[in-house]
Design a protein around this motif. Sequence first.
Motif, PDB file in Angstrom:
ATOM      1  N   CYS A 116      -3.795   8.336  11.632  1.00  0.00           N
ATOM      2  CA  CYS A 116      -5.078   7.721  11.286  1.00  0.00           C
ATOM      3  C   CYS A 116      -4.933   6.211  11.111  1.00  0.00           C
ATOM      4  CB  CYS A 116      -5.637   8.349  10.013  1.00  0.00           C
ATOM      5  SG  CYS A 116      -6.138  10.069  10.191  1.00  0.00           S
ATOM      6  N   PHE A 117      -3.815   5.757  10.557  1.00  0.00           N
ATOM      7  CA  PHE A 117      -3.550   4.327  10.440  1.00  0.00           C
ATOM      8  C   PHE A 117      -3.543   3.672  11.811  1.00  0.00           C
ATOM      9  CE2 PHE A 117      -0.144   1.032  10.523  1.00  0.00           C
ATOM     10  CZ  PHE A 117      -0.810   0.040   9.826  1.00  0.00           C
ATOM     11  N   GLY A 118      -3.027   4.365  12.806  1.00  0.00           N
ATOM     12  CA  GLY A 118      -3.006   3.827  14.158  1.00  0.00           C
ATOM     13  C   GLY A 118      -4.387   3.616  14.738  1.00  0.00           C
ATOM     14  N   GLY A 134      -5.803   2.375   2.973  1.00  0.00           N
ATOM     15  CA  GLY A 134      -5.968   3.720   2.410  1.00  0.00           C
ATOM     16  C   GLY A 134      -5.076   4.729   3.095  1.00  0.00           C
ATOM     17  N   CYS A 135      -4.976   4.647   4.421  1.00  0.00           N
ATOM     18  CA  CYS A 135      -4.106   5.565   5.164  1.00  0.00           C
ATOM     19  C   CYS A 135      -2.646   5.372   4.763  1.00  0.00           C
ATOM     20  CB  CYS A 135      -4.265   5.339   6.659  1.00  0.00           C
ATOM     21  SG  CYS A 135      -5.860   5.852   7.336  1.00  0.00           S
ATOM     22  N   LEU A 136      -2.240   4.131   4.602  1.00  0.00           N
ATOM     23  CA  LEU A 136      -0.857   3.869   4.208  1.00  0.00           C
ATOM     24  C   LEU A 136      -0.582   4.344   2.786  1.00  0.00           C
ATOM     25  CD1 LEU A 136      -0.297   0.328   5.753  1.00  0.00           C
ATOM     26  CD2 LEU A 136       0.621   2.505   6.553  1.00  0.00           C
ATOM     27  N   ALA A 137      -1.554   4.207   1.894  1.00  0.00           N
ATOM     28  CA  ALA A 137      -1.373   4.700   0.525  1.00  0.00           C
ATOM     29  C   ALA A 137      -1.226   6.214   0.517  1.00  0.00           C
ATOM     30  CB  ALA A 137      -2.555   4.272  -0.349  1.00  0.00           C
ATOM     31  N   ALA A 188       0.830  -1.206   0.000  1.00  0.00           N
ATOM     32  CA  ALA A 188       0.000   0.000   0.000  1.00  0.00           C
ATOM     33  C   ALA A 188       0.862   1.252   0.000  1.00  0.00           C
ATOM     34  CB  ALA A 188      -0.932   0.001   1.215  1.00  0.00           C
ATOM     35  N   VAL A 189       1.938   1.243   0.785  1.00  0.00           N
ATOM     36  CA  VAL A 189       2.854   2.399   0.806  1.00  0.00           C
ATOM     37  C   VAL A 189       3.470   2.602  -0.576  1.00  0.00           C
ATOM     38  CG1 VAL A 189       4.930   3.361   1.842  1.00  0.00           C
ATOM     39  CG2 VAL A 189       3.325   2.074   3.261  1.00  0.00           C
TER      40      VAL A 189
END
Length: 431
Positions: free
Chosen positions: A306-308, A318-321, A268-269
């Motif tokens: 937000c990923f946390g 999505g947050c990682l992307a 994703a990153v």
Amino acid sequence: MRGRVRFLDTRPLRSSQSFRDLWIGTSASQLGGQIANVAVLAQVWDLTGSPVGTGAIGLATGLPMVLFGLLGGTLADTVDRRAVVRASTVGQLLAAVGLCAQALAGNRNVVLLLALVAMGTTCSALGAPARRAFPVRLLPGDQVAAGLALTNVSFQAAMLAGPALAGLIIARWDFPAAYATQAVAVAVSMLAAVRLPAMRPEGTGAAGGRRRPKRGGWRIVLRRPTLWGSMATDLSATLLAMPIALFPLVNEIRFEGNPQTLGLFLSAVAVGGITAGLLSGTVTRWRRAGLVQLSAAGVWGLALACFGLAGSLWLALGCLAVAGAADTVSVVTRSALVQLETPDAYRGRVSSVEHVIGVAGPELGNFRGGLLASATSASFSLVVGGLSAILAIAAVAATNAPLRAYRTPPAAVKPTAPGVADAAAAAGQVC
């Protein structure tokens, strides 16, 4: 025309044959490096069966990067940078051939394997500052950011495709084939280096003769607010909000430890980074590079906070992307700003400082995140890290007016021969 601007700016590949050669060689080397990284990880695990053994890979790569990266900067400001890159690439090729040979011989000595890894990393570190200084000499000033974006896209693509390709190669032909693939890729990079023009630092004659630089890269960076501000922004983002060490823990707690999910985190990153690179045409034309970097670094911190908190897999991905996309924008704008703001006579040493920060920041950030998570939780570590990064970046922005106001030159003159004024010399006067 406006629609086209939003996509990847490929002008550098069309306008400069030398940059095109450099990009092809660098792209091949990056892909080969990712394949070799997976092979080394798998072989060390096969030899030791211990996380201590796989952790030693970090020492074999991280220490040479820090120790020899600064030396590479001095070399890049003393002698012909093309010669430095050629010699260091030959060393990388010898290390890759050595890795292939030890795998073919059935080596069971992990020390030998790690020594070859350290040799390749040392050569890479010695040549990295000189290689980083090439685009600003090969391209007009208004195409430097676009050239760096192209390089970043190839890196993200290698991160995405390299591990999968390595898995296929190792599964079918074992470790020697993976290392042989890296050797071929490095050979392509060496051929590209041979085709490059001479790249002597400003102030050197045709035969060299430059005195040893008296000022180190750190002193030069600290004297220029735009440089230290840009690097402090990057260090704030990576040191305080690096998430990769926490991926296994988050995966275990929220997603039942599925190994496919762990792979999706990393992918994703990379997908976010590639997407941002492919749509970077607009960003690379924005002249407010300082504000762009500060904003992108802030988005990185927010996305990881937000990923946390993300409860669903799709929200987490999505947050990682978004974080990956923000990282690409930040890296491209920072690299262009640093290269354009640094006079050519100091560019190697400043590039070595940038390189060390780029290597040490993420590694220390992963260590910090893991320590905090072990004392609290993964969610707490991610949220506090992301918010702390935002606050640190805001502090840099508030205290560094030159970085906030920085504008890249609309069109810098590209030097065509040694001794001609470099674009960065003029850009160094811009605030």
